[in-house]
Design an enzyme around this catalytic site. Structure first.
Site, mmCIF file in Angstrom:
data_model
loop_
_atom_site.group_PDB
_atom_site.id
_atom_site.type_symbol
_atom_site.label_atom_id
_atom_site.label_comp_id
_atom_site.label_asym_id
_atom_site.label_seq_id
_atom_site.Cartn_x
_atom_site.Cartn_y
_atom_site.Cartn_z
ATOM 1 N N ARG A 164 0.833 -1.212 0.000
ATOM 2 C CA ARG A 164 0.000 0.000 0.000
ATOM 3 C C ARG A 164 0.870 1.265 0.000
ATOM 4 N NH1 ARG A 164 -3.058 -3.658 -0.890
ATOM 5 N NH2 ARG A 164 -5.120 -3.959 0.010
ATOM 6 N N SER A 238 -10.830 -0.777 2.986
ATOM 7 C CA SER A 238 -10.087 -0.834 4.259
ATOM 8 C C SER A 238 -9.693 0.588 4.672
ATOM 9 C CB SER A 238 -8.797 -1.636 4.095
ATOM 10 O OG SER A 238 -9.072 -2.943 3.668
ATOM 11 N N GLU A 334 -5.102 3.813 5.659
ATOM 12 C CA GLU A 334 -4.789 3.582 4.248
ATOM 13 C C GLU A 334 -5.438 4.694 3.420
ATOM 14 O OE1 GLU A 334 -5.819 -0.318 2.211
ATOM 15 O OE2 GLU A 334 -6.829 1.114 0.903
HETATM 16 P P1 FAD Z 1 -8.991 8.430 -5.517
HETATM 17 O O1 FAD Z 1 -9.702 8.079 -4.262
HETATM 18 O O2 FAD Z 1 -9.650 9.370 -6.459
HETATM 19 O O3 FAD Z 1 -7.542 8.983 -5.133
HETATM 20 C C1 FAD Z 1 -6.713 8.295 -4.246
HETATM 21 C C2 FAD Z 1 -5.351 9.010 -4.169
HETATM 22 O O4 FAD Z 1 -4.706 8.944 -5.422
HETATM 23 C C3 FAD Z 1 -5.485 10.510 -3.864
HETATM 24 O O5 FAD Z 1 -4.375 10.903 -3.112
HETATM 25 C C4 FAD Z 1 -5.443 11.158 -5.253
HETATM 26 O O6 FAD Z 1 -4.975 12.494 -5.223
HETATM 27 C C5 FAD Z 1 -4.465 10.242 -5.957
HETATM 28 N N1 FAD Z 1 -4.698 10.138 -7.416
HETATM 29 C C6 FAD Z 1 -5.835 9.734 -8.018
HETATM 30 N N2 FAD Z 1 -5.657 9.706 -9.360
HETATM 31 C C7 FAD Z 1 -4.391 10.108 -9.595
HETATM 32 C C8 FAD Z 1 -3.619 10.309 -10.777
HETATM 33 N N3 FAD Z 1 -4.113 10.088 -12.002
HETATM 34 N N4 FAD Z 1 -2.344 10.748 -10.641
HETATM 35 C C9 FAD Z 1 -1.813 10.984 -9.419
HETATM 36 N N5 FAD Z 1 -2.496 10.832 -8.276
HETATM 37 C C10 FAD Z 1 -3.770 10.392 -8.356
HETATM 38 N N6 FAD Z 1 -7.648 -0.916 -2.623
HETATM 39 C C11 FAD Z 1 -6.808 -1.971 -2.735
HETATM 40 O O7 FAD Z 1 -5.594 -1.779 -2.913
HETATM 41 N N7 FAD Z 1 -7.266 -3.240 -2.671
HETATM 42 C C12 FAD Z 1 -8.557 -3.537 -2.490
HETATM 43 O O8 FAD Z 1 -8.937 -4.695 -2.439
HETATM 44 C C13 FAD Z 1 -9.483 -2.454 -2.376
HETATM 45 N N8 FAD Z 1 -10.798 -2.683 -2.171
HETATM 46 C C14 FAD Z 1 -11.663 -1.638 -2.039
HETATM 47 C C15 FAD Z 1 -13.015 -1.917 -1.847
HETATM 48 C C16 FAD Z 1 -13.935 -0.878 -1.736
HETATM 49 C C17 FAD Z 1 -15.394 -1.197 -1.523
HETATM 50 C C18 FAD Z 1 -13.492 0.463 -1.830
HETATM 51 C C19 FAD Z 1 -14.469 1.588 -1.753
HETATM 52 C C20 FAD Z 1 -12.143 0.746 -1.999
HETATM 53 C C21 FAD Z 1 -11.210 -0.306 -2.104
HETATM 54 N N9 FAD Z 1 -9.845 -0.077 -2.279
HETATM 55 C C22 FAD Z 1 -8.963 -1.129 -2.439
HETATM 56 C C23 FAD Z 1 -9.307 1.300 -2.294
HETATM 57 C C24 FAD Z 1 -9.387 1.982 -3.687
HETATM 58 O O9 FAD Z 1 -10.255 1.300 -4.526
HETATM 59 C C25 FAD Z 1 -8.014 2.079 -4.341
HETATM 60 O O10 FAD Z 1 -7.113 2.772 -3.516
HETATM 61 C C26 FAD Z 1 -8.087 2.788 -5.709
HETATM 62 O O11 FAD Z 1 -6.854 2.661 -6.374
HETATM 63 C C27 FAD Z 1 -8.452 4.258 -5.578
HETATM 64 O O12 FAD Z 1 -8.700 4.746 -6.882
HETATM 65 P P2 FAD Z 1 -9.482 6.112 -7.108
HETATM 66 O O13 FAD Z 1 -9.391 6.425 -8.556
HETATM 67 O O14 FAD Z 1 -10.829 6.036 -6.534
HETATM 68 O O15 FAD Z 1 -8.555 7.101 -6.280
HETATM 69 N N1 EPU Z 2 -10.729 -10.256 10.362
HETATM 70 C C1 EPU Z 2 -11.428 -10.303 11.548
HETATM 71 N N2 EPU Z 2 -12.534 -9.515 11.662
HETATM 72 C C2 EPU Z 2 -12.966 -8.707 10.674
HETATM 73 C C3 EPU Z 2 -12.252 -8.651 9.472
HETATM 74 C C4 EPU Z 2 -11.125 -9.444 9.338
HETATM 75 O O1 EPU Z 2 -11.068 -11.031 12.461
HETATM 76 O O2 EPU Z 2 -13.980 -8.032 10.872
HETATM 77 C C5 EPU Z 2 -9.523 -11.101 10.227
HETATM 78 C C6 EPU Z 2 -9.817 -12.565 9.899
HETATM 79 O O3 EPU Z 2 -8.852 -13.336 10.571
HETATM 80 C C7 EPU Z 2 -9.571 -12.645 8.407
HETATM 81 C C8 EPU Z 2 -8.426 -11.655 8.245
HETATM 82 O O4 EPU Z 2 -8.718 -10.608 9.171
HETATM 83 O O5 EPU Z 2 -9.189 -13.931 7.997
HETATM 84 C C9 EPU Z 2 -8.257 -11.083 6.846
HETATM 85 O O6 EPU Z 2 -9.482 -10.513 6.419
HETATM 86 P P1 EPU Z 2 -9.783 -10.278 4.858
HETATM 87 O O7 EPU Z 2 -9.452 -11.499 4.086
HETATM 88 O O8 EPU Z 2 -11.143 -9.708 4.751
HETATM 89 O O9 EPU Z 2 -8.693 -9.233 4.419
HETATM 90 P P2 EPU Z 2 -8.158 -7.900 5.098
HETATM 91 O O10 EPU Z 2 -6.777 -8.163 5.600
HETATM 92 O O11 EPU Z 2 -9.143 -7.352 6.056
HETATM 93 C C10 EPU Z 2 -6.961 -7.074 2.939
HETATM 94 C C11 EPU Z 2 -6.861 -5.789 2.181
HETATM 95 C C12 EPU Z 2 -8.077 -5.631 1.280
HETATM 96 C C13 EPU Z 2 -8.092 -6.778 0.280
HETATM 97 C C14 EPU Z 2 -8.169 -8.096 1.070
HETATM 98 C C15 EPU Z 2 -8.032 -9.303 0.151
HETATM 99 C C16 EPU Z 2 -5.551 -4.247 3.492
HETATM 100 C C17 EPU Z 2 -5.547 -3.056 4.382
HETATM 101 N N3 EPU Z 2 -6.749 -4.665 3.095
HETATM 102 O O12 EPU Z 2 -8.078 -6.965 3.818
HETATM 103 O O13 EPU Z 2 -7.950 -4.428 0.559
HETATM 104 O O14 EPU Z 2 -9.191 -6.688 -0.592
HETATM 105 O O15 EPU Z 2 -7.079 -8.161 2.022
HETATM 106 O O16 EPU Z 2 -6.724 -9.399 -0.321
HETATM 107 O O17 EPU Z 2 -4.498 -4.782 3.174
HETATM 108 C C18 EPU Z 2 -8.448 -2.086 0.621
HETATM 109 O O18 EPU Z 2 -7.227 -1.912 0.569
HETATM 110 O O19 EPU Z 2 -9.273 -1.144 0.649
HETATM 111 C C19 EPU Z 2 -8.949 -3.459 0.666
HETATM 112 C C20 EPU Z 2 -10.240 -3.745 0.747
#
Ligand code: FAD
Ligand code: EPU
Length: 338
Positions: A164, A238, A334
């Site tokens: 991240r 997250s 994050e």
């Molecule tokens: P924004 O929210 O618009 O911007 C994020 C940051 O990037 C800001 O600082 C912005 O200024 C900068 N930025 C945006 N575009 C540019 C650009 N073109 N050039 C330079 N800087 C820029 N993230 C994960 O890594 N893994 C996950 O599994 C994951 N799951 C998610 C699930 C949900 C339901 C949600 C809501 C979010 C999740 N995220 C996850 C977080 C998010 O989707 C990512 O961080 C994504 O890359 C953000 O993209 P965005 O275009 O919405 O960025």
């Molecule tokens: N857990 C709990 N309680 C909860 C949630 C999670 O106990 O309410 C524990 C469980 O042990 C579970 C473990 O956490 O097995 C891991 O949970 P999960 O698989 O849901 O993944 P996470 O670690 O919570 C991360 C990323 C996610 C990504 C998933 C799958 C980060 C900060 N988050 O979540 O990314 O989708 O793994 O790879 O690394 C995001 O970055 O926004 C995001 C959603």
């Protein structure tokens, strides 16, 4: 180029926070971006690059120019027997790129299915899920320096990707607009099903010899069962990163909390799921008026409608304090808090 003033950002952030931007400039080409950067009217104002707004918490109005990236384009720019290089405009939705790759039978993005947001933001935090990170498929990106308007190319090394993390969250923070990302994809696929839940879902699907499309379907199903859809409940995924702690500290904690989960990072450190720590502190499912902690994923803070960013930030602060007091572990957001 299209510039609006006193502009509500509510539909432009997945938390659904009703913050306003002094100016909002939408650009669809690099030339339009250059026009905005050179505009005397906007000179000297703070600039924020916005993609899908899925990793941002607005705690106040933004007293500058929001640069809303709409640069599109998906193209295979080079290929050989093994590899295809897919170049995507920064304003493309990330999941559309995944779908494009799947359609072209190109492997590497399937585990990153359904991550919200745009291509341009993906390198910022080196998006990751289900055992894969952007860095695993990254070739290079193009960017424009905000101050000078000069074009730059960043290769894998220059991006300094970590968990991240990237150079764009450190030394280069707020200095570049990413305009495209090129990914190195495979024609002969190596699947990554190391994340246990993927194997389980594939078994439930009764798939004996999974394809990249099957892995994508499995990842989408897991994500939909765990994470709230921002169209229904405001959230940014997250809220915190999973903390990395010394092995020694983990072993001590395990004596008091035998069920504490962890994933090895190196010989000396492990990653502890922040969701577990937050749940143990009693926050899971907590509702405070119109915001709180999601009921099935304690790592996700939610806005049920009408909360402001300051309230969600204060809740995050309380969670950090309670996890620190109980486990001695410091959580770090994050989400980008503005
Ligand atoms: P924004 O929210 O618009 O911007 C994020 C940051 O990037 C800001 O600082 C912005 O200024 C900068 N930025 C945006 N575009 C540019 C650009 N073109 N050039 C330079 N800087 C820029 N993230 C994960 O890594 N893994 C996950 O599994 C994951 N799951 C998610 C699930 C949900 C339901 C949600 C809501 C979010 C999740 N995220 C996850 C977080 C998010 O989707 C990512 O961080 C994504 O890359 C953000 O993209 P965005 O275009 O919405 O960025
Ligand atoms: N857990 C709990 N309680 C909860 C949630 C999670 O106990 O309410 C524990 C469980 O042990 C579970 C473990 O956490 O097995 C891991 O949970 P999960 O698989 O849901 O993944 P996470 O670690 O919570 C991360 C990323 C996610 C990504 C998933 C799958 C980060 C900060 N988050 O979540 O990314 O989708 O793994 O790879 O690394 C995001 O970055 O926004 C995001 C959603």
């Amino acid at each position: 180029m299209n510039i609006q003033s006193d502009f509500s950002l509510k539909p432009y952030n997945t938390f659904g926070i009703d913050a306003k931007a002094k100016y909002f400039a939408r650009f669809e080409t690099e030339a339009e971006l250059q026009e905005v950067l050179q505009s005397p009217e906007l000179a000297g104002l703070e600039k924020l690059i916005l993609g899908g707004g899925s990793n941002i918490l607005f705690t106040k109005d933004f007293d500058g120019v929001v640069l809303y990236n709409q640069i599109k384009g998906l193209e295979i720019v080079d290929e050989d027997e093994e590899t295809a290089f897919l170049k995507a405009g920064a304003g493309e939705a990330w999941h559309d790129v995944v779908l494009f790759a799947l359609k072209q039978e190109l492997g590497g993005l399937e585990n990153l299915s359904l991550i919200p947001g745009t291509v341009g933001a993906a390198p910022l935090q080196n998006i990751g899920a289900y055992g894969v990170e952007l860095k695993d498929v990254f070739h290079e990106l193009e960017a424009v320096e905000l101050e000078t308007g000069e074009p730059y190319i960043f290769d894998l090394e220059a991006c300094r990707f970590g968990y991240r993390d990237s150079v764009f969250k450190n030394e280069a923070k707020g200095k570049f607009v990413v305009t495209s990302v090129t990914m190195r994809l495979q024609k002969h696929h190596t699947l990554n099903t190391s994340y246990g839940a993927i194997k389980d879902v594939l078994q439930e699907m009764k798939v004996a010899a999974p394809t990249i499309q099957d892995v994508s379907v499995a990842v989408c199903a897991i994500r939909q069962s765990k994470l709230p859809d921002p169209k229904e409940i405001g959230n940014a995924g997250s809220f915190f990163k999973n903390p990395e702690i010394p092995l020694l500290q983990f072993e001590q904690l395990k004596q008091t909390y035998p069920s504490i989960p962890a994933y090895p990072v190196s010989d000396l450190t492990v990653k502890v799921p922040a969701g577990w720590l937050i749940e143990q502190c009693g926050w899971k499912g907590k509702v405070i008026e119109n915001y709180g902690v999601h009921k099935s994923q304690a790592l996700v803070l939610v806005n049920y409608g009408g909360a402001n960013g300051g309230e969600i930030q204060a809740l995050a602060h309380e969670i950090i304090q309670s996890v620190k007091a109980r486990f001695g572990i410091e959580l770090h957001p994050e989400v980008n808090i503005l």
